[in-house]
Design an enzyme around this catalytic site. Structure first.
Site, PDB file in Angstrom:
ATOM      1  N   SER A 170       4.210  -2.887  10.203  1.00 14.15           N
ATOM      2  CA  SER A 170       5.609  -2.802  10.318  1.00 14.15           C
ATOM      3  C   SER A 170       6.270  -4.185   9.789  1.00 14.15           C
ATOM      4  CB  SER A 170       6.084  -2.528  11.895  1.00 14.15           C
ATOM      5  OG  SER A 170       5.789  -1.329  12.096  1.00 14.15           O
ATOM      6  N   GLU A 212      -4.559  -5.014  11.008  1.00 17.92           N
ATOM      7  CA  GLU A 212      -3.612  -4.134  10.993  1.00 17.92           C
ATOM      8  C   GLU A 212      -3.775  -3.368  12.550  1.00 17.92           C
ATOM      9  OE1 GLU A 212      -1.969  -3.260   7.092  1.00 17.92           O
ATOM     10  OE2 GLU A 212      -3.673  -1.660   7.251  1.00 17.92           O
ATOM     11  N   ASN A 253       0.971  -1.229  -0.001  1.00 23.27           N
ATOM     12  CA  ASN A 253       0.076   0.009   0.032  1.00 23.27           C
ATOM     13  C   ASN A 253       0.951   1.209  -0.029  1.00 23.27           C
ATOM     14  OD1 ASN A 253      -1.762   2.013   0.616  1.00 23.27           O
ATOM     15  ND2 ASN A 253      -2.323   1.252   2.629  1.00 23.27           N
ATOM     16  N   TRP A 254       0.833   1.931  -1.177  1.00 22.45           N
ATOM     17  CA  TRP A 254       1.882   3.003  -1.399  1.00 22.45           C
ATOM     18  C   TRP A 254       1.343   4.307  -0.627  1.00 22.45           C
ATOM     19  CZ3 TRP A 254       3.945   3.040  -6.954  1.00 22.45           C
ATOM     20  CH2 TRP A 254       4.900   2.105  -7.038  1.00 22.45           C
ATOM     21  N   LYS A 255       0.122   4.290  -0.001  1.00 25.18           N
ATOM     22  CA  LYS A 255      -0.593   5.529   0.633  1.00 25.18           C
ATOM     23  C   LYS A 255      -0.501   6.887  -0.328  1.00 25.18           C
ATOM     24  CE  LYS A 255       0.087   2.983   5.066  1.00 25.18           C
ATOM     25  NZ  LYS A 255       0.560   2.957   6.456  1.00 25.18           N
ATOM     26  N   GLY A 305       3.064  -1.069   4.276  1.00 25.76           N
ATOM     27  CA  GLY A 305       3.116   0.214   4.040  1.00 25.76           C
ATOM     28  C   GLY A 305       4.641   0.463   3.467  1.00 25.76           C
ATOM     29  N   GLY A 306       5.334   1.111   4.649  1.00 24.53           N
ATOM     30  CA  GLY A 306       6.675   1.503   4.361  1.00 24.53           C
ATOM     31  C   GLY A 306       7.462   0.826   3.397  1.00 24.53           C
ATOM     32  N   GLU A 337      -5.894   4.491   9.059  1.00 28.93           N
ATOM     33  CA  GLU A 337      -5.617   6.040   8.635  1.00 28.93           C
ATOM     34  C   GLU A 337      -6.898   6.718   8.043  1.00 28.93           C
ATOM     35  OE1 GLU A 337      -2.400   5.472   6.197  1.00 28.93           O
ATOM     36  OE2 GLU A 337      -1.146   4.606   7.916  1.00 28.93           O
ATOM     37  N   HIS A 350      -9.097   1.193   5.825  1.00 27.38           N
ATOM     38  CA  HIS A 350      -7.767   1.317   6.419  1.00 27.38           C
ATOM     39  C   HIS A 350      -7.773   2.191   7.770  1.00 27.38           C
ATOM     40  CE1 HIS A 350      -3.439   2.353   7.079  1.00 27.38           C
ATOM     41  NE2 HIS A 350      -3.420   1.191   6.357  1.00 27.38           N
ATOM     42  N   GLY A 410       3.333   1.782  10.757  1.00 25.72           N
ATOM     43  CA  GLY A 410       4.244   2.720  10.720  1.00 25.72           C
ATOM     44  C   GLY A 410       5.082   2.959  11.734  1.00 25.72           C
TER      45      GLY A 410
HETATM   46  P1  PGA Z   1       3.431  -0.009   7.688  1.00 20.36           P
HETATM   47  O1  PGA Z   1       1.890   0.318   7.294  1.00 20.36           O
HETATM   48  O2  PGA Z   1       3.985  -1.482   6.752  1.00 20.36           O
HETATM   49  O3  PGA Z   1       4.214   1.000   6.984  1.00 20.36           O
HETATM   50  O4  PGA Z   1       3.318  -0.316   9.113  1.00 20.36           O
HETATM   51  C1  PGA Z   1       0.887  -0.991   7.040  1.00 20.36           C
HETATM   52  C2  PGA Z   1      -0.189  -0.481   6.435  1.00 20.36           C
HETATM   53  O5  PGA Z   1      -0.736   0.477   6.814  1.00 20.36           O
HETATM   54  O6  PGA Z   1      -0.820  -1.112   5.616  1.00 20.36           O
END
Ligand code: PGA
Length: 250
Positions: free
Chosen positions: A208, A163, A10-12, A229-230, A95, A93, A169
């Protein structure tokens, strides 16, 4: 039952056109891993171009509206995602639940809109640190599943991502024991909600995930893949996670 693993990035809100250069090596890694699915969820602005370069990668959107079209400035419908070349969409998600105040009811309506448009939906759930510290993680996830999972979902059309908010993150992934406990609960709940097909809905872990911990996480019972994510932002860091998915599938 071992389900086909899904390794999703997920590139957000990251990436301009220059980032499309990450896709060819990832597509190559995906083609070299026919036993698993590898997906990238780029921002909307890159979706169509990413889909053109997919070549073995699954491409999806990061969100969709509940409606098919209409006067909703700034929103994107599931039909529009499909038209741009997406086959999947992430809904709910943490966020978006946090920043846009999305409720379980809204997340379910988005998932239903995605399914109606022929997309597969990845429904995200997760507890905050405060809820976990109060001992409320399991009731919270149970309620989120009851509220967010579309009753028409099947193993073909639905994926659930667990998650924990405190792991997203932060560099602090959940322990394998905690992941195993939560995924077993989610599996039982999906069967209760959806019947037999609930046993075939893939359950991803997210929070993470890195090239270092991905293999152990994906070897955990009822972990059918990861949502990253990251570490999905470059082929250099996402490639080892794809390899870990292959190893865990053997
Ligand atoms: P992260 O994000 O790998 O940067 O912790 C995971 C996500 O939000 O899908």
């Amino acid at each position: 039952m071992a389900l086909r693993k899904l390794v999703a990035g997920n590139w957000k809100m990251n990436g301009t056109r220059a980032m499309l250069a990450e896709l060819p090596p990832l597509a190559e890694a995906a083609r070299a891993a026919p036993g698993i699915d590898v997906a990238i969820f780029p921002p909307f602005t890159l979706l169509a171009q990413a889909a053109e370069r997919a070549d073995g990668l699954v491409i999806g959107g990061q969100d969709c509206h509940t409606g098919a079209k209409g006067p909703h400035t700034g929103c994107v419908s599931a039909d529009m995602l499909g038209d741009a070349g997406a086959t999947h969409v992430i809904v709910g998600h943490s966020e978006r639940r946090r920043d846009q105040g999305e409720t379980d009811e809204l997340v379910r309506a988005k998932a239903e809109a995605a399914l109606a448009a022929g997309l597969r939906a990845i429904v995200c759930v997760g507890e905050t640190e405060a809820i976990r510290n109060e001992g409320g993680a399991i009731p919270h996830i149970t309620a989120q599943l009851e509220g967010s999972v579309p009753p028409v979902g099947t193993g073909e059309t639905l994926v659930v991502a667990y998650e924990p908010v405190w792991a997203v993150g932060t560099g602090r992934a959940a322990t394998e024991a905690d992941i195993a406990d939560m995924h077993a609960m989610i599996r039982a709940k999906l069967i209760a909600l959806l019947g037999e097909t609930g046993a075939t809905v893939r359950i991803l872990y997210g929070g993470s995930v890195t090239g270092e911990n991905a293999a152990a996480i994906m070897a955990t019972p009822d972990v059918d893949g990861v949502l990253v994510g990251g570490a999905s932002l470059s082929a250099e860091t996402f490639g080892p996670i794809i390899h870990a998915g292959v190893t865990a599938s053997r």
